[in-house]
Design an enzyme around this catalytic site. Structure first.
Site, mmCIF file in Angstrom:
data_model
loop_
_atom_site.group_PDB
_atom_site.id
_atom_site.type_symbol
_atom_site.label_atom_id
_atom_site.label_comp_id
_atom_site.label_asym_id
_atom_site.label_seq_id
_atom_site.Cartn_x
_atom_site.Cartn_y
_atom_site.Cartn_z
ATOM 1 N N CYS A 190 -16.762 -17.685 -7.205
ATOM 2 C CA CYS A 190 -16.609 -16.350 -6.632
ATOM 3 C C CYS A 190 -17.128 -16.396 -5.190
ATOM 4 C CB CYS A 190 -17.382 -15.318 -7.442
ATOM 5 S SG CYS A 190 -19.173 -15.591 -7.467
ATOM 6 N N HIS A 196 -24.780 -22.423 -11.820
ATOM 7 C CA HIS A 196 -24.947 -22.876 -13.201
ATOM 8 C C HIS A 196 -23.856 -23.884 -13.569
ATOM 9 C CE1 HIS A 196 -27.453 -19.068 -14.204
ATOM 10 N NE2 HIS A 196 -28.203 -20.063 -13.778
ATOM 11 N N HIS A 238 -27.806 -15.202 -6.840
ATOM 12 C CA HIS A 238 -28.372 -14.286 -7.831
ATOM 13 C C HIS A 238 -29.370 -13.291 -7.248
ATOM 14 C CE1 HIS A 238 -27.395 -17.918 -10.397
ATOM 15 N NE2 HIS A 238 -26.752 -16.961 -11.021
ATOM 16 N N GLU A 292 -30.609 -13.020 -11.727
ATOM 17 C CA GLU A 292 -30.190 -11.759 -11.098
ATOM 18 C C GLU A 292 -30.974 -10.582 -11.669
ATOM 19 O OE1 GLU A 292 -26.484 -8.649 -11.041
ATOM 20 O OE2 GLU A 292 -25.949 -10.768 -11.154
ATOM 21 N N THR A 345 -24.249 -7.695 -12.449
ATOM 22 C CA THR A 345 -22.899 -7.681 -11.863
ATOM 23 C C THR A 345 -21.849 -8.419 -12.681
ATOM 24 O OG1 THR A 345 -23.453 -9.615 -10.511
ATOM 25 C CG2 THR A 345 -23.787 -7.440 -9.512
ATOM 26 N N SER A 358 -23.669 -17.510 -17.800
ATOM 27 C CA SER A 358 -23.480 -16.272 -18.566
ATOM 28 C C SER A 358 -22.036 -15.804 -18.459
ATOM 29 C CB SER A 358 -24.404 -15.168 -18.041
ATOM 30 O OG SER A 358 -25.745 -15.549 -18.138
ATOM 31 N N SER A 389 -18.737 -20.092 -11.632
ATOM 32 C CA SER A 389 -19.632 -21.190 -11.219
ATOM 33 C C SER A 389 -18.952 -22.554 -11.339
ATOM 34 C CB SER A 389 -20.894 -21.170 -12.089
ATOM 35 O OG SER A 389 -20.545 -21.200 -13.461
#
Length: 286
Positions: A13, A41, A75, A129, A165, A225, A268
């Site tokens: 992203c 990650h 983060h 985060e 987010t 995540s 990621s």
């Protein structure tokens, strides 16, 4: 002939891309650069940057560091980290994602305006985060990991609800509806949709992508995540989906009787890693 497609919507992203670019720029200068926590990650990408000279440290190691340069990843970090850096004469290279930074400021303003209210964050407890967001409230914010946790809130006190987010929009909406139905008429409730659309929009996109293929290889680090959420969506629409961290984890038995393979990943996951997985399949099928 076996068809292989790499999802054009998968990969880093904006926030992760920016953090990695900042790290590469600093490392190109030949100076020692520390990163507080894994920059992303994804073990393979972390290894690539480590080989370039990036040194990953934790918060305890940061306390011992003086007169150094430290990168803060996408983060984000709580205020205490910036205060420590100032005391230890540490130069901060701040790569906090703009979406996360805006969220931190909103939570900080809300907490300052009404310290008696319940600041509630829908997110993964202990996630970097989330720790940064909780830090905006002097660690008074309540973190709820899932819908079931909403029942522990005090429905007689004001509630201001935010979200990490990268969380699920659907579950966030369920939490909002529950609070609306159960909160006392005397209490104030406000919810703030702080889920990143660049991440949220990947859910329907990855779902449509997974449906198109006989086999789906979802490439991501197991710490991600966002990766877990997206992989579960792939598996929901296509049970023949496998989560892998590298090309070495691809099992040849998965390819038997398969006409098309879809390769996708998390926010990621670097593009080069998905391409490496594609090349490994092509090599095995020569």
């Amino acid at each position: 002939m076996l068809q292989i497609e790499i999802d054009s919507g998968s990969g880093f992203c904006f926030g992760v891309t920016t953090a990695i670019c900042k790290a590469e720029e600093e490392l190109a200068k030949g100076t020692i650069l520390y990163c507080l926590g894994d920059i992303v990650h994804n073990g393979m990408e972390c290894d690539r940057l480590r080989n370039m000279g990036l040194v990953t440290i934790n918060h305890d190691e940061l306390k011992q560091l003086h007169d150094a340069k430290v990168l803060l990843r996408a983060h984000g970090e709580p205020p205490e980290t910036y205060e420590l850096a100032k005391r230890n004469n540490i130069e901060i290279i701040d790569a906090t994602c703009p979406v996360v930074l805006q969220l931190q400021r909103r939570i900080n303003r809300q907490y300052s305006a009404n310290t008696d209210a319940q600041i509630v964050i829908f997110g993964k407890p202990g996630h970097a985060e989330v720790l940064g967001l909780v830090g905006q409230t002097r660690n008074h914010a309540i973190v709820i990991a899932n819908f079931d946790d909403v029942k522990k809130l005090d429905m007689h006190r004001d509630i201001y609800l935010y979200s990490q987010t990268t969380k699920s929009l659907d579950e966030f909406q369920r939490i909002i509806e529950y609070i609306k139905e159960n909160i006392s008429p005397e209490a104030d409730f406000k919810s703030f949709d702080t889920i990143c659309r660049q991440v949220a929009n990947r859910m329907p996109n990855v779902s449509a992508f997974a449906k198109r293929h006989d086999l789906v290889l979802f490439v991501c680090g197991r710490k991600s995540s966002n990766g877990k959420v997206l992989f579960n969506e792939c598996r929901r629409v296509n049970p023949n989906s496998h989560l892998i961290e590298s090309a070495e984890e691809i099992e040849h038995s998965w390819l038997k009787g398969i006409n098309s393979v879809g390769i996708c990943g998390a926010t990621s996951t670097p593009k080069w890693l998905m391409e490496k997985c594609r090349d490994a399949i092509l090599l095995a099928n020569q």
